[in-house]
Design an enzyme around this catalytic site. Structure first.
Site, PDB file in Angstrom:
ATOM      1  N   THR A   1       1.801   7.056   0.308  1.00  0.00           N
ATOM      2  CA  THR A   1       0.972   5.923  -0.098  1.00  0.00           C
ATOM      3  C   THR A   1       1.092   5.646  -1.583  1.00  0.00           C
ATOM      4  O   THR A   1       1.457   6.523  -2.366  1.00  0.00           O
ATOM      5  CB  THR A   1      -0.513   6.201   0.239  1.00  0.00           C
ATOM      6  OG1 THR A   1      -1.297   5.043  -0.001  1.00  0.00           O
ATOM      7  CG2 THR A   1      -1.047   7.361  -0.583  1.00  0.00           C
TER       8      THR A   1
ATOM      9  N   THR B   1      -2.284   3.564   3.987  1.00  0.00           N
ATOM     10  CA  THR B   1      -1.309   4.654   4.034  1.00  0.00           C
ATOM     11  C   THR B   1      -0.496   4.602   5.312  1.00  0.00           C
ATOM     12  O   THR B   1      -0.996   4.207   6.350  1.00  0.00           O
ATOM     13  CB  THR B   1      -2.087   5.987   4.027  1.00  0.00           C
ATOM     14  OG1 THR B   1      -2.932   6.022   2.891  1.00  0.00           O
ATOM     15  CG2 THR B   1      -1.150   7.182   4.030  1.00  0.00           C
TER      16      THR B   1
ATOM     17  N   ARG C   1      -6.211   8.912 -10.448  1.00  0.00           N
ATOM     18  CA  ARG C   1      -6.867   9.132  -9.160  1.00  0.00           C
ATOM     19  C   ARG C   1      -5.855   9.570  -8.109  1.00  0.00           C
ATOM     20  O   ARG C   1      -4.750   9.068  -8.023  1.00  0.00           O
ATOM     21  CB  ARG C   1      -7.566   7.859  -8.710  1.00  0.00           C
ATOM     22  CG  ARG C   1      -8.304   7.963  -7.363  1.00  0.00           C
ATOM     23  CD  ARG C   1      -7.467   7.468  -6.197  1.00  0.00           C
ATOM     24  NE  ARG C   1      -8.234   7.421  -4.952  1.00  0.00           N
ATOM     25  CZ  ARG C   1      -7.700   7.134  -3.773  1.00  0.00           C
ATOM     26  NH1 ARG C   1      -6.405   6.874  -3.680  1.00  0.00           N
ATOM     27  NH2 ARG C   1      -8.454   7.107  -2.678  1.00  0.00           N
TER      28      ARG C   1
ATOM     29  N   THR D   1      -5.739   7.730   7.554  1.00  0.00           N
ATOM     30  CA  THR D   1      -5.526   6.551   6.727  1.00  0.00           C
ATOM     31  C   THR D   1      -6.886   5.970   6.372  1.00  0.00           C
ATOM     32  O   THR D   1      -7.862   6.170   7.105  1.00  0.00           O
ATOM     33  CB  THR D   1      -4.668   5.498   7.456  1.00  0.00           C
ATOM     34  OG1 THR D   1      -4.428   4.378   6.584  1.00  0.00           O
ATOM     35  CG2 THR D   1      -5.340   5.005   8.720  1.00  0.00           C
ATOM     36  N   GLY D   2      -6.954   5.290   5.263  1.00  0.00           N
ATOM     37  CA  GLY D   2      -8.228   4.691   4.865  1.00  0.00           C
ATOM     38  C   GLY D   2      -8.658   5.154   3.491  1.00  0.00           C
ATOM     39  O   GLY D   2      -7.836   5.607   2.688  1.00  0.00           O
TER      40      GLY D   2
ATOM     41  N   SER E   1       0.806  -1.218   0.000  1.00  0.00           N
ATOM     42  CA  SER E   1       0.000   0.000   0.000  1.00  0.00           C
ATOM     43  C   SER E   1       0.841   1.271   0.000  1.00  0.00           C
ATOM     44  O   SER E   1       0.301   2.370  -0.021  1.00  0.00           O
ATOM     45  CB  SER E   1      -0.930   0.015   1.217  1.00  0.00           C
ATOM     46  OG  SER E   1      -0.177   0.047   2.415  1.00  0.00           O
TER      47      SER E   1
END
Length: 335
Positions: A215, A197, A225, A248-249, A94
């Site tokens: 990330t 991340t 993106r 994060t997420g 990631s």
């Protein structure tokens, strides 16, 4: 549809505990401190200096950051060098060029870095750069801008002497990408290495703050993106007068609420770091549909050395390093 396997939480906690029982931190005065209890509740403890970072991979990143901080006294050097460890971790899919690619099979990276005086830099949708966090640092230090993106970021990297890495997927990423192409369907899955991340925030003994975030973004995203990580105020925000936060997420969910800036502003208004993180998650849930499939988490530090963390779903954890030791803490969550 191909899906990465969800993490079994009991197995993961067992693995974390075994790992941390063998980990140590050399403290001032020659004391060797072990970490026997990785799962703790947040508290009103205060630490200066203090380093927090997201997820399991925050432990080795924090180790390096703490080492740099002790050697140089520079918070900004510490948060840069710390997350560089994760950018090179071939087991992490990631972060870094080894991360899972976009739907075109190309790894594209995002990163940001910020000091508490407002200085900041970021790069987005950048290719072939091993350490996007260092490129973000160059944007901060060497240009009048905050963000460079895409081909412009790559041209700036070349001008600054960054070597261009071969645009070849890592073996693990390539295997998963080839499997994904059989259906070419996309659906975020929480708590997997798809949007994990690394964000790092640090407080010095002098009360100054700094942070970093890097990330490879969502796996199999549309080409072009950009998530929250390079957006100052979304994935990262730092203010010496108040505190720092990082996220994060699922980036889209975090961008919609300017998550990290929101947390710092809530702390400015008197909320504790824990209260501010919980309010940010509450607002994120209100602004996003399909929340059952969305994971997002925040960590925060205020200028006094208090900390907090909160997530939408269980499974989010963060690494904490301070003068008395280090540990990995399971965050509380809304659901």
């Amino acid at each position: 549809m191909f899906q990465l396997k969800k993490i079994n939480m009991s197995d993961r906690r067992s693995f974390i505990k075994k790992t941390l029982l063998s980990s140590t931190l050399l403290l001032p005065g020659g004391i060797l401190e072990s970490c026997a209890n990785p799962v703790q509740e947040n508290s009103n403890e205060k630490f200066k200096p203090l380093i927090l970072s997201t997820w399991n991979h925050g432990m080795p990143a924090n180790d390096r950051a703490w080492e740099v901080l002790k050697e140089t006294g520079s918070l900004i050097d510490a948060v840069e060098e710390g997350v560089k460890v994760t950018e090179l971790d071939m087991d992490n899919l990631s972060v870094g060029l080894q991360g899972l690619p976009d739907r075109e099979g190309i790894p594209t990276l995002d990163a940001s870095i910020m000091k508490g005086d407002g200085s900041c830099g970021s790069v987005a949708f950048v290719r072939q750069i091993k350490h996007p966090i260092s490129l973000a640092r160059k944007v901060m230090d060497e240009t009048p801008h905050v963000m460079l993106a895409g081909e412009g970021a790559r041209q700036f990297a070349i001008a600054q002497g960054f070597p261009l890495e071969p645009e070849v997927l890592s073996p693990k990423a390539d295997e998963l990408y080839q499997e994904w192409k059989k259906t070419s369907l996309y659906k975020p899955i929480i708590n997997i290495e798809n949007h994990d991340t690394i964000g790092m925030i640090a407080l010095g003994a002098d009360g100054k703050l700094a942070g970093s975030c890097t990330t490879s973004g969502l796996a199999y995203k549309m080409h072009g993106r950009v998530g929250d990580s390079p957006i100052i105020g979304a994935g990262l925000y730092v203010d010496d007068g108040v505190g720092a936060a990082t996220a994060t997420g699922l980036g889209e969910s975090i961008i919609r609420i300017c998550g990290s800036f929101l947390i710092v502003e809530l702390m400015r208004q008197g909320r504790t770091p824990q209260e501010a993180c919980e309010e940010a998650v509450k607002r994120l849930i209100a602004k996003n549909k399909g929340i059952e499939d969305i994971q997002a988490g925040f960590i925060a530090i205020n200028k006094d050395g208090e900390y907090g963390a909160y997530a939408v779903h269980p499974g989010f954890n963060f690494a904490r390093h301070h003068s008395n030791g280090k540990d990995l803490i399971d965050s509380k969550s809304k659901f």
